[in-house]
Write a protein that holds these residues in place. Structure first.
Motif, PDB file in Angstrom:
ATOM      1  N   ARG A 289       0.838  -1.214   0.000  1.00  0.00           N
ATOM      2  CA  ARG A 289       0.000   0.000   0.000  1.00  0.00           C
ATOM      3  C   ARG A 289       0.870   1.261   0.000  1.00  0.00           C
ATOM      4  NH1 ARG A 289      -3.854  -3.360   2.544  1.00  0.00           N
ATOM      5  NH2 ARG A 289      -2.904  -3.171   4.590  1.00  0.00           N
ATOM      6  N   LYS A 290       1.951   1.246   0.785  1.00  0.00           N
ATOM      7  CA  LYS A 290       2.835   2.423   0.836  1.00  0.00           C
ATOM      8  C   LYS A 290       3.541   2.624  -0.514  1.00  0.00           C
ATOM      9  CE  LYS A 290       3.895   2.427   5.707  1.00  0.00           C
ATOM     10  NZ  LYS A 290       4.651   1.564   6.599  1.00  0.00           N
ATOM     11  N   LEU A 291       4.074   1.517  -1.049  1.00  0.00           N
ATOM     12  CA  LEU A 291       4.867   1.615  -2.284  1.00  0.00           C
ATOM     13  C   LEU A 291       4.055   2.074  -3.485  1.00  0.00           C
ATOM     14  CD1 LEU A 291       6.817  -1.718  -1.896  1.00  0.00           C
ATOM     15  CD2 LEU A 291       7.887   0.463  -2.429  1.00  0.00           C
ATOM     16  N   THR A 292       2.764   1.727  -3.483  1.00  0.00           N
ATOM     17  CA  THR A 292       1.955   2.041  -4.662  1.00  0.00           C
ATOM     18  C   THR A 292       1.118   3.308  -4.471  1.00  0.00           C
ATOM     19  OG1 THR A 292       0.305   0.478  -3.859  1.00  0.00           O
ATOM     20  CG2 THR A 292       1.840  -0.336  -5.526  1.00  0.00           C
ATOM     21  N   ALA A 293       1.296   3.982  -3.334  1.00  0.00           N
ATOM     22  CA  ALA A 293       0.530   5.214  -3.095  1.00  0.00           C
ATOM     23  C   ALA A 293       0.844   6.232  -4.195  1.00  0.00           C
ATOM     24  CB  ALA A 293       0.866   5.770  -1.722  1.00  0.00           C
ATOM     25  N   ASP A 294       2.110   6.232  -4.650  1.00  0.00           N
ATOM     26  CA  ASP A 294       2.491   7.118  -5.753  1.00  0.00           C
ATOM     27  C   ASP A 294       2.821   6.229  -6.964  1.00  0.00           C
ATOM     28  OD1 ASP A 294       3.684   8.767  -7.549  1.00  0.00           O
ATOM     29  OD2 ASP A 294       5.454   9.222  -6.311  1.00  0.00           O
ATOM     30  N   PRO A 295       1.911   6.150  -7.970  1.00  0.00           N
ATOM     31  CA  PRO A 295       2.122   5.232  -9.103  1.00  0.00           C
ATOM     32  C   PRO A 295       3.392   5.552  -9.904  1.00  0.00           C
ATOM     33  CG  PRO A 295      -0.099   6.193  -9.148  1.00  0.00           C
ATOM     34  CD  PRO A 295       0.648   6.891  -8.061  1.00  0.00           C
ATOM     35  N   SER A 296       3.828   6.831  -9.874  1.00  0.00           N
ATOM     36  CA  SER A 296       5.014   7.177 -10.665  1.00  0.00           C
ATOM     37  C   SER A 296       6.279   6.520 -10.079  1.00  0.00           C
ATOM     38  CB  SER A 296       5.181   8.695 -10.749  1.00  0.00           C
ATOM     39  OG  SER A 296       5.544   9.184  -9.488  1.00  0.00           O
ATOM     40  N   HIS A 297       6.226   6.154  -8.797  1.00  0.00           N
ATOM     41  CA  HIS A 297       7.368   5.489  -8.158  1.00  0.00           C
ATOM     42  C   HIS A 297       7.645   4.145  -8.852  1.00  0.00           C
ATOM     43  CE1 HIS A 297      10.087   4.133  -5.112  1.00  0.00           C
ATOM     44  NE2 HIS A 297       9.296   3.143  -4.746  1.00  0.00           N
ATOM     45  N   ILE A 298       6.577   3.379  -9.093  1.00  0.00           N
ATOM     46  CA  ILE A 298       6.717   2.064  -9.749  1.00  0.00           C
ATOM     47  C   ILE A 298       7.241   2.266 -11.174  1.00  0.00           C
ATOM     48  CG2 ILE A 298       5.366   0.081 -10.649  1.00  0.00           C
ATOM     49  CD1 ILE A 298       5.575  -0.071  -7.632  1.00  0.00           C
ATOM     50  N   ASP A 299       6.684   3.254 -11.891  1.00  0.00           N
ATOM     51  CA  ASP A 299       7.120   3.479 -13.271  1.00  0.00           C
ATOM     52  C   ASP A 299       8.595   3.866 -13.342  1.00  0.00           C
ATOM     53  OD1 ASP A 299       4.807   2.761 -14.542  1.00  0.00           O
ATOM     54  OD2 ASP A 299       3.916   4.753 -14.385  1.00  0.00           O
ATOM     55  N   SER A 300       9.058   4.654 -12.362  1.00  0.00           N
ATOM     56  CA  SER A 300      10.472   5.060 -12.439  1.00  0.00           C
ATOM     57  C   SER A 300      11.388   3.870 -12.110  1.00  0.00           C
ATOM     58  CB  SER A 300      10.753   6.287 -11.579  1.00  0.00           C
ATOM     59  OG  SER A 300      10.770   5.924 -10.235  1.00  0.00           O
ATOM     60  N   ILE A 301      10.940   2.976 -11.241  1.00  0.00           N
ATOM     61  CA  ILE A 301      11.751   1.771 -10.960  1.00  0.00           C
ATOM     62  C   ILE A 301      11.839   0.904 -12.218  1.00  0.00           C
ATOM     63  CG2 ILE A 301      11.647  -0.465  -9.718  1.00  0.00           C
ATOM     64  CD1 ILE A 301      10.883   1.277  -7.251  1.00  0.00           C
ATOM     65  N   LEU A 302      10.728   0.784 -12.927  1.00  0.00           N
ATOM     66  CA  LEU A 302      10.724  -0.046 -14.142  1.00  0.00           C
ATOM     67  C   LEU A 302      11.577   0.583 -15.251  1.00  0.00           C
ATOM     68  CD1 LEU A 302       6.991  -1.212 -14.190  1.00  0.00           C
ATOM     69  CD2 LEU A 302       9.028  -2.574 -13.638  1.00  0.00           C
ATOM     70  N   ALA A 303      11.545   1.906 -15.346  1.00  0.00           N
ATOM     71  CA  ALA A 303      12.353   2.579 -16.381  1.00  0.00           C
ATOM     72  C   ALA A 303      13.838   2.387 -16.069  1.00  0.00           C
ATOM     73  CB  ALA A 303      11.991   4.062 -16.433  1.00  0.00           C
ATOM     74  N   ASP A 304      14.190   2.535 -14.803  1.00  0.00           N
ATOM     75  CA  ASP A 304      15.589   2.360 -14.395  1.00  0.00           C
ATOM     76  C   ASP A 304      16.035   0.906 -14.640  1.00  0.00           C
ATOM     77  OD1 ASP A 304      18.032   3.139 -12.852  1.00  0.00           O
ATOM     78  OD2 ASP A 304      17.259   1.570 -11.503  1.00  0.00           O
ATOM     79  N   GLY A 305      15.148  -0.048 -14.305  1.00  0.00           N
ATOM     80  CA  GLY A 305      15.475  -1.477 -14.508  1.00  0.00           C
ATOM     81  C   GLY A 305      15.739  -1.770 -15.975  1.00  0.00           C
TER      82      GLY A 305
END
Ligand code: AQP
Length: 327
Positions: A289-305
């Motif tokens: 719940r904490k990690l997905t509160a800001d959806p752009s956080h997930i997208d930036s991790i995927l872009a970096d990966g």
């Protein structure tokens, strides 16, 4: 030099405790000792029909669950398969080196194509070639998977060997790693079948994001048998499956568990199992719940990966194309 791990999950449904106990938990345990790449294999997901919006949502949900379960994106690369074109390109080349007979032996295709009948896609048949490309692009040493995927990893190894014998050393030969316990968590409603994310019957699977009351009620309805004793007996698949789930969430030994439930009934087992599963998933659900509160956080991790994985994949693909004489 640390050995390299590659593994992935298809964003084709809700992740359940089978994915956690059979795959993700192992990845987290191995994380410090290996150089890790964890993928969300969306090209594999489209081998059966998917709703485009739902597919994108599942891709992000699964990324959030990897991280919530303990995958550290600084330490491990986390990316989406379709973000790196080399996967599809190498799969095509490998297709040309995999005899049809090898593919026809794949039991997962046989099982899935029976359900889909004439609607079955060519992509589903070709699934193992794409999986071989995923693994071989990254010089993978180790592929931690559930039991159902072992045959596909072996095919990746066979095609690597075949290619190497024709063109000289090109691919590293990968090894499957199967957990000793939890490699095949079975459906709660039918413990003779693997817990499966495309199975939609409400009492089939415990999903990682199920609320506590849903988890408890699914477990209370789980299929058992007409006997009484609570024992780890593989011939009694319903009770055995519940005990394996209890063992993996509680961390207790089989002896301790059998002694604890001695003289108790299935209702007590199901109730206590509900407690350990709810408590076992609570930290993961809170972190999710904490990690997905800001959806752009997930997208930036995927872009970096993808930025970190792409040069490795392109290097292998360039070598393969050179060896084959492409370009
Ligand atoms: N029930 C399970 N027990 C133990 N391990 C399991 N895995 C899956 N189900 C169980 C392991 O999870 C990893 C990723 O699986 P996947 O997404 O590639 O495929 P899947 O979930 O196994 O596919 P399903 O359930 O058949 O769903 P659909 O119908 O969507 O394709 C693998 O390591 C797998 O072994």
């Amino acid at each position: 030099m640390k050995k390299r791990v590659f593994s992935g999950i298809k964003p084709s449904g809700n992740l359940h405790i089978g994915h956690y106990l059979g795959a993700i938990k192992q990845w987290v345990q191995m994380q410090d000792n290996y150089d890790n790449i964890f993928c969300i294999v969306d090209l594999h997901a489209i081998t059966v029909p998917q709703d485009p919006k739902v597919l994108k949502a599942w891709t992000r949900e699964i990324t959030g669950l990897y991280l919530a379960a303990g995958i550290d994106p600084k330490q491990s690369i986390v990316f989406v398969q379709s973000h790196i074109c080399a996967h599809a390109e190498l799969a095509w080349i490998l297709n040309c080196f995999i005899p049809m007979g090898w593919m026809q032996r794949m039991t997962q295709f046989k099982e899935k194509s029976q359900k889909l009948k004439e609607q079955v896609s060519t992509g589903l048949f070709d699934y193992p070639a794409l999986m071989a490309a995923d693994i071989l692009l990254y010089d993978t040493d180790v592929v931690p998977v559930g039991e159902d995927q072992k045959q596909h990893v072996e095919l990746a190894r066979d095609v690597a060997q075949r290619f190497n014998s024709i063109y000289g050393e090109t691919f590293k030969l990968p090894e499957p790693v199967i957990p000793k316990v939890g490699a095949r968590i079975m459906g709660l409603d039918d413990p003779t079948r693997k817990m499966d994310k495309s199975e939609t019957a409400p009492g089939h699977a415990i999903n990682l994001l199920d609320p506590p009351d849903v988890i408890r009620s699914k477990l209370m309805r789980a299929t058992t048998d007409s006997l009484k004793e609570i024992r780890f007996d593989g011939n009694r698949p319903g009770v055995y499956n519940l005990l394996v789930i209890y063992e993996l969430f509680s961390g207790k030994s089989r002896q301790e568990i059998e002694a604890h439930f001695d003289g108790k009934g299935y209702a007590a087992l199901k109730k206590e199992l509900g407690d350990v599963v709810v408590e076992g998933l609570r930290p993961l659900q809170e972190r999710y719940r904490k990690l997905t509160a800001d959806p752009s956080h997930i997208d930036s991790i995927l872009a970096d990966g993808a930025d970190r994985a792409r040069p490795m994949a392109e290097k292998t693909l360039a070598l393969v194309k050179e060896r084959v004489g492409l370009g």
